[in-house]
Design a protein around this motif. Structure first.
Motif, PDB file in Angstrom:
ATOM      1  N   ASP A  13      47.159  46.561  40.341  1.00  0.00           N
ATOM      2  CA  ASP A  13      45.856  46.856  40.935  1.00  0.00           C
ATOM      3  C   ASP A  13      45.267  48.162  40.409  1.00  0.00           C
ATOM      4  OD1 ASP A  13      45.537  44.562  42.435  1.00  0.00           O
ATOM      5  OD2 ASP A  13      46.272  45.450  44.295  1.00  0.00           O
ATOM      6  N   GLN A  14      46.094  49.184  40.212  1.00  0.00           N
ATOM      7  CA  GLN A  14      45.583  50.449  39.691  1.00  0.00           C
ATOM      8  C   GLN A  14      44.966  50.273  38.314  1.00  0.00           C
ATOM      9  OE1 GLN A  14      49.034  52.963  40.007  1.00  0.00           O
ATOM     10  NE2 GLN A  14      48.518  53.618  42.074  1.00  0.00           N
ATOM     11  N   TRP A  17      41.732  48.284  38.656  1.00  0.00           N
ATOM     12  CA  TRP A  17      40.677  49.118  39.247  1.00  0.00           C
ATOM     13  C   TRP A  17      40.175  50.150  38.248  1.00  0.00           C
ATOM     14  CZ3 TRP A  17      37.853  48.052  43.224  1.00  0.00           C
ATOM     15  CH2 TRP A  17      36.965  49.010  43.678  1.00  0.00           C
ATOM     16  N   ARG A  18      41.091  50.761  37.515  1.00  0.00           N
ATOM     17  CA  ARG A  18      40.725  51.808  36.554  1.00  0.00           C
ATOM     18  C   ARG A  18      39.820  51.263  35.449  1.00  0.00           C
ATOM     19  NH1 ARG A  18      42.210  53.725  31.739  1.00  0.00           N
ATOM     20  NH2 ARG A  18      43.802  52.159  31.399  1.00  0.00           N
ATOM     21  N   ALA A  21      37.264  47.833  37.708  1.00  0.00           N
ATOM     22  CA  ALA A  21      36.698  48.049  39.044  1.00  0.00           C
ATOM     23  C   ALA A  21      36.899  46.856  39.971  1.00  0.00           C
ATOM     24  CB  ALA A  21      35.227  48.433  38.954  1.00  0.00           C
ATOM     25  N   LEU A  22      38.089  46.274  39.930  1.00  0.00           N
ATOM     26  CA  LEU A  22      38.454  45.239  40.872  1.00  0.00           C
ATOM     27  C   LEU A  22      39.964  45.253  41.084  1.00  0.00           C
ATOM     28  CD1 LEU A  22      38.609  41.698  39.377  1.00  0.00           C
ATOM     29  CD2 LEU A  22      37.968  43.584  37.952  1.00  0.00           C
ATOM     30  N   ASP A  23      40.399  44.578  42.126  1.00  0.00           N
ATOM     31  CA  ASP A  23      41.835  44.459  42.372  1.00  0.00           C
ATOM     32  C   ASP A  23      42.187  42.979  42.486  1.00  0.00           C
ATOM     33  OD1 ASP A  23      41.102  43.631  44.936  1.00  0.00           O
ATOM     34  OD2 ASP A  23      41.692  45.492  45.889  1.00  0.00           O
TER      35      ASP A  23
END
Length: 63
Positions: A13-14, A17-18, A21-23
């Motif tokens: 997820d990191q 997201w990085r 911009a989603l998980d």
């Protein structure tokens, strides 16, 4: 103490997201789909998932 699966999912997820911009929740991934990438590190799995599904990095959208 967090389990290895929990730490893997956090890394996954990191990275999503990085860069995107989603998980995994936003991407609609369930345990079956996540299992397809479990042989990779969390960050590498996120990048492979993104490549498999033609996700565009958020920094590419700003150009």
């Amino acid at each position: 103490m967090p389990s290895p699966q929990h730490e893997w999912l956090l890394a996954f997820d990191q990275e999503l997201w990085r860069v995107y911009a989603l998980d995994h929740h936003i991407a609609g991934l369930d345990t079956v789909l996540l299992a397809r990438y479990a042989h990779l590190s969390g960050a590498r799995a996120a990048r492979q998932f993104a490549a498999d599904h033609a996700l565009v990095p958020i920094n590419a959208c700003a150009k």
